[in-house]
Design an enzyme around this catalytic site. Structure first.
Site, PDB file in Angstrom:
ATOM      1  N   LYS A  50       3.946  -1.101   5.880  1.00 19.61           N
ATOM      2  CA  LYS A  50       4.901   0.155   5.836  1.00 19.61           C
ATOM      3  C   LYS A  50       4.498   1.017   4.726  1.00 19.61           C
ATOM      4  O   LYS A  50       4.754   2.048   4.512  1.00 19.61           O
ATOM      5  CB  LYS A  50       6.452  -0.262   5.697  1.00 19.61           C
ATOM      6  CG  LYS A  50       6.864  -1.285   6.642  1.00 19.61           C
ATOM      7  CD  LYS A  50       8.435  -1.744   6.454  1.00 19.61           C
ATOM      8  CE  LYS A  50       8.771  -2.670   7.324  1.00 19.61           C
ATOM      9  NZ  LYS A  50       9.931  -3.369   6.745  1.00 19.61           N
ATOM     10  N   GLY A  51       3.805   0.322   3.636  1.00 22.75           N
ATOM     11  CA  GLY A  51       3.611   1.124   2.456  1.00 22.75           C
ATOM     12  C   GLY A  51       2.918   2.412   2.552  1.00 22.75           C
ATOM     13  O   GLY A  51       3.403   3.148   1.453  1.00 22.75           O
ATOM     14  N   GLU A 107      -3.783   3.455   3.283  1.00 28.59           N
ATOM     15  CA  GLU A 107      -3.344   2.251   2.516  1.00 28.59           C
ATOM     16  C   GLU A 107      -2.552   2.812   1.352  1.00 28.59           C
ATOM     17  O   GLU A 107      -2.997   3.987   0.801  1.00 28.59           O
ATOM     18  CB  GLU A 107      -4.213   0.900   2.265  1.00 28.59           C
ATOM     19  CG  GLU A 107      -3.893  -0.240   1.470  1.00 28.59           C
ATOM     20  CD  GLU A 107      -2.593  -0.919   2.315  1.00 28.59           C
ATOM     21  OE1 GLU A 107      -1.811  -0.461   2.697  1.00 28.59           O
ATOM     22  OE2 GLU A 107      -2.962  -2.283   2.536  1.00 28.59           O
ATOM     23  N   ASP A 108      -1.620   2.064   1.030  1.00 24.49           N
ATOM     24  CA  ASP A 108      -0.874   2.475  -0.224  1.00 24.49           C
ATOM     25  C   ASP A 108      -1.403   2.196  -1.707  1.00 24.49           C
ATOM     26  O   ASP A 108      -1.683   2.997  -2.316  1.00 24.49           O
ATOM     27  CB  ASP A 108       0.730   1.876  -0.279  1.00 24.49           C
ATOM     28  CG  ASP A 108       0.708   0.388  -0.028  1.00 24.49           C
ATOM     29  OD1 ASP A 108      -0.510  -0.325   0.211  1.00 24.49           O
ATOM     30  OD2 ASP A 108       1.928  -0.074  -0.090  1.00 24.49           O
ATOM     31  N   ASP A 111      -5.041  -4.024  -4.724  1.00 29.37           N
ATOM     32  CA  ASP A 111      -4.748  -4.777  -5.749  1.00 29.37           C
ATOM     33  C   ASP A 111      -5.836  -5.762  -5.927  1.00 29.37           C
ATOM     34  O   ASP A 111      -6.925  -5.530  -6.354  1.00 29.37           O
ATOM     35  CB  ASP A 111      -3.269  -5.429  -5.613  1.00 29.37           C
ATOM     36  CG  ASP A 111      -3.084  -6.336  -6.836  1.00 29.37           C
ATOM     37  OD1 ASP A 111      -3.651  -6.186  -7.867  1.00 29.37           O
ATOM     38  OD2 ASP A 111      -1.925  -6.986  -6.753  1.00 29.37           O
ATOM     39  N   LYS A 139      -5.745  -0.397  -8.020  1.00 30.77           N
ATOM     40  CA  LYS A 139      -5.657  -1.424  -9.511  1.00 30.77           C
ATOM     41  C   LYS A 139      -6.936  -2.140  -9.497  1.00 30.77           C
ATOM     42  O   LYS A 139      -7.058  -3.311  -9.129  1.00 30.77           O
ATOM     43  CB  LYS A 139      -4.607  -2.458  -9.207  1.00 30.77           C
ATOM     44  CG  LYS A 139      -3.313  -2.055  -9.276  1.00 30.77           C
ATOM     45  CD  LYS A 139      -2.260  -3.180  -9.489  1.00 30.77           C
ATOM     46  CE  LYS A 139      -0.988  -2.810  -9.034  1.00 30.77           C
ATOM     47  NZ  LYS A 139      -0.017  -4.162  -9.152  1.00 30.77           N
ATOM     48  N   PHE A 160       3.113  -3.460 -11.820  1.00 32.29           N
ATOM     49  CA  PHE A 160       3.757  -3.417 -10.427  1.00 32.29           C
ATOM     50  C   PHE A 160       4.645  -2.129 -10.268  1.00 32.29           C
ATOM     51  O   PHE A 160       5.352  -1.801 -11.075  1.00 32.29           O
ATOM     52  CB  PHE A 160       4.891  -4.596 -10.005  1.00 32.29           C
ATOM     53  CG  PHE A 160       5.158  -4.851  -8.692  1.00 32.29           C
ATOM     54  CD1 PHE A 160       4.469  -5.379  -8.008  1.00 32.29           C
ATOM     55  CD2 PHE A 160       6.254  -4.073  -8.392  1.00 32.29           C
ATOM     56  CE1 PHE A 160       4.816  -5.589  -6.545  1.00 32.29           C
ATOM     57  CE2 PHE A 160       6.780  -4.327  -6.857  1.00 32.29           C
ATOM     58  CZ  PHE A 160       5.940  -4.835  -6.075  1.00 32.29           C
ATOM     59  N   VAL A 161       4.205  -1.360  -9.279  1.00 36.81           N
ATOM     60  CA  VAL A 161       4.771  -0.005  -8.882  1.00 36.81           C
ATOM     61  C   VAL A 161       5.458   0.285  -7.527  1.00 36.81           C
ATOM     62  O   VAL A 161       5.460  -0.617  -6.852  1.00 36.81           O
ATOM     63  CB  VAL A 161       3.660   1.034  -9.025  1.00 36.81           C
ATOM     64  CG1 VAL A 161       3.057   1.080 -10.361  1.00 36.81           C
ATOM     65  CG2 VAL A 161       2.664   0.880  -7.789  1.00 36.81           C
ATOM     66  N   ASP A 167       7.376  -0.660  -1.937  1.00 37.57           N
ATOM     67  CA  ASP A 167       8.588  -1.255  -2.107  1.00 37.57           C
ATOM     68  C   ASP A 167       8.492  -2.565  -3.287  1.00 37.57           C
ATOM     69  O   ASP A 167       7.647  -3.123  -3.730  1.00 37.57           O
ATOM     70  CB  ASP A 167       9.037  -2.196  -0.896  1.00 37.57           C
ATOM     71  CG  ASP A 167       8.132  -3.519  -0.434  1.00 37.57           C
ATOM     72  OD1 ASP A 167       7.241  -3.057  -0.593  1.00 37.57           O
ATOM     73  OD2 ASP A 167       8.816  -4.223  -0.190  1.00 37.57           O
ATOM     74  N   ARG A 173      11.405   2.177  -1.541  1.00 35.91           N
ATOM     75  CA  ARG A 173      10.536   2.978  -0.595  1.00 35.91           C
ATOM     76  C   ARG A 173      10.863   4.432  -0.554  1.00 35.91           C
ATOM     77  O   ARG A 173      10.113   5.303  -0.426  1.00 35.91           O
ATOM     78  CB  ARG A 173      10.350   2.531   0.870  1.00 35.91           C
ATOM     79  CG  ARG A 173       9.634   1.105   0.956  1.00 35.91           C
ATOM     80  CD  ARG A 173       9.501   0.765   2.390  1.00 35.91           C
ATOM     81  NE  ARG A 173       9.451  -0.662   2.672  1.00 35.91           N
ATOM     82  CZ  ARG A 173       8.175  -1.324   2.566  1.00 35.91           C
ATOM     83  NH1 ARG A 173       6.781  -0.536   1.907  1.00 35.91           N
ATOM     84  NH2 ARG A 173       8.173  -2.574   2.735  1.00 35.91           N
TER      85      ARG A 173
HETATM   86  P1  5GP Z   1      -4.057  -6.810  -2.239  1.00 36.20           P
HETATM   87  O1  5GP Z   1      -4.313  -7.598  -1.126  1.00 36.20           O
HETATM   88  O2  5GP Z   1      -5.352  -5.744  -2.395  1.00 36.20           O
HETATM   89  O3  5GP Z   1      -3.765  -7.805  -3.467  1.00 36.20           O
HETATM   90  O4  5GP Z   1      -2.610  -6.170  -2.207  1.00 36.20           O
HETATM   91  C1  5GP Z   1      -2.521  -5.381  -1.226  1.00 36.20           C
HETATM   92  C2  5GP Z   1      -0.697  -5.288  -0.983  1.00 36.20           C
HETATM   93  O5  5GP Z   1      -0.198  -5.935  -1.873  1.00 36.20           O
HETATM   94  C3  5GP Z   1      -0.567  -3.890  -0.767  1.00 36.20           C
HETATM   95  O6  5GP Z   1      -0.564  -3.434   0.337  1.00 36.20           O
HETATM   96  C4  5GP Z   1       0.950  -3.978  -1.307  1.00 36.20           C
HETATM   97  O7  5GP Z   1       1.760  -4.385  -0.091  1.00 36.20           O
HETATM   98  C5  5GP Z   1       0.849  -5.003  -2.187  1.00 36.20           C
HETATM   99  N1  5GP Z   1       0.964  -4.790  -3.590  1.00 36.20           N
HETATM  100  C6  5GP Z   1      -0.070  -4.954  -4.421  1.00 36.20           C
HETATM  101  N2  5GP Z   1       0.415  -4.336  -5.559  1.00 36.20           N
HETATM  102  C7  5GP Z   1       1.350  -3.838  -5.587  1.00 36.20           C
HETATM  103  C8  5GP Z   1       2.103  -3.036  -6.528  1.00 36.20           C
HETATM  104  O8  5GP Z   1       2.113  -2.875  -7.553  1.00 36.20           O
HETATM  105  N3  5GP Z   1       3.621  -2.380  -5.981  1.00 36.20           N
HETATM  106  C9  5GP Z   1       3.643  -2.915  -4.634  1.00 36.20           C
HETATM  107  N4  5GP Z   1       5.016  -2.394  -4.308  1.00 36.20           N
HETATM  108  N5  5GP Z   1       3.114  -3.434  -3.747  1.00 36.20           N
HETATM  109  C10 5GP Z   1       1.883  -3.756  -4.071  1.00 36.20           C
END
Ligand code: 5GP
Length: 188
Positions: A50-51, A107-108, A111, A139, A160-161, A167, A173
């Site tokens: 949903k992000g 994508e939002d 990470d 990130k 963490f944002v 969310d 959100r």
């Molecule tokens: P990744 O698979 O790249 O580690 O993470 C992707 C998902 O982790 C993002 O789509 C999000 O849902 C969540 N995520 C990673 N870092 C953050 C953050 O700082 N804040 C939030 N709200 N979600 C995060």
């Protein structure tokens, strides 16, 4: 006159990283780049639920009429149960067939890179003509697997944002800005 609800900063917020104006301006810049890159073509924009919802809606209105934009959504499970493999599960699939199409995943945040590397692998297996990723936040210092989105709104540190679609436990959100939350150690 009382201020609009969005003007007040949420009491759980420690620091606003990007306010509405900055977010809209960056969406405009990215929209212009995307318009230039896909002018005269048909583009399937895939929002990752949903992000990405607020970023997607701001980005869409900045993509010019030169691009024939179609919109679809996908929802994937987090990789928490399978962190070592980074395998994701598709919870809600596309309704459009991406085969032979130019696809842009929106994508939002990226990470560790596990979600998007797995998602793009899943989508690539469906043979799109092209596949690129646009993320609001990156990130890159947190990567566990190599992943470089073509379009990035902002590079951020390992914090963490929340807000602007992102969310914490399904909360925050609706905040119109991207922010860092207070922790119990911050006090009031
Ligand atoms: P990744 O698979 O790249 O580690 O993470 C992707 C998902 O982790 C993002 O789509 C999000 O849902 C969540 N995520 C990673 N870092 C953050 C953050 O700082 N804040 C939030 N709200 N979600 C995060």
């Amino acid at each position: 006159m009382s201020p609009a609800p969005s003007a007040a900063i949420h009491p759980d917020v420690r620091r606003v990283l990007f306010d509405e104006g900055v977010l809209r301006a960056r969406a405009r810049e990215l929209g212009r780049r995307i318009t230039g890159d896909y002018a005269g073509r048909r583009l399937l924009v895939v929002g990752v639920l949903k992000g990405s919802l607020m970023f997607l809606s701001d980005l869409l209105r900045e993509i010019g009429a030169e691009v024939d934009v179609h919109v679809d959504f996908i929802a994937v499970s987090s990789y928490s149960g399978a962190a070592s493999t980074g395998t994701i599960r598709v919870l809600l699939d596309l309704r459009e067939n991406p085969e032979g199409r130019d696809v842009l995943v929106v994508e939002d945040i990226v990470d560790t890179g596990l979600t998007l590397s797995s998602l793009t692998e899943t989508l690539r297996a469906r043979r799109p003509a092209s596949l690129e990723v646009c993320t609001l936040l990156d990130k890159s210092v947190c990567r566990k697997v190599p992943f470089s989105p073509k379009y990035v709104g902002f590079e951020i540190p390992d914090e963490f944002v929340v807000g602007y679609g992102l969310d914490y436990d399904e909360r925050y959100r609706q905040l119109p800005y991207v922010a860092i939350l207070r922790t119990p150690n911050d006090g009031q």
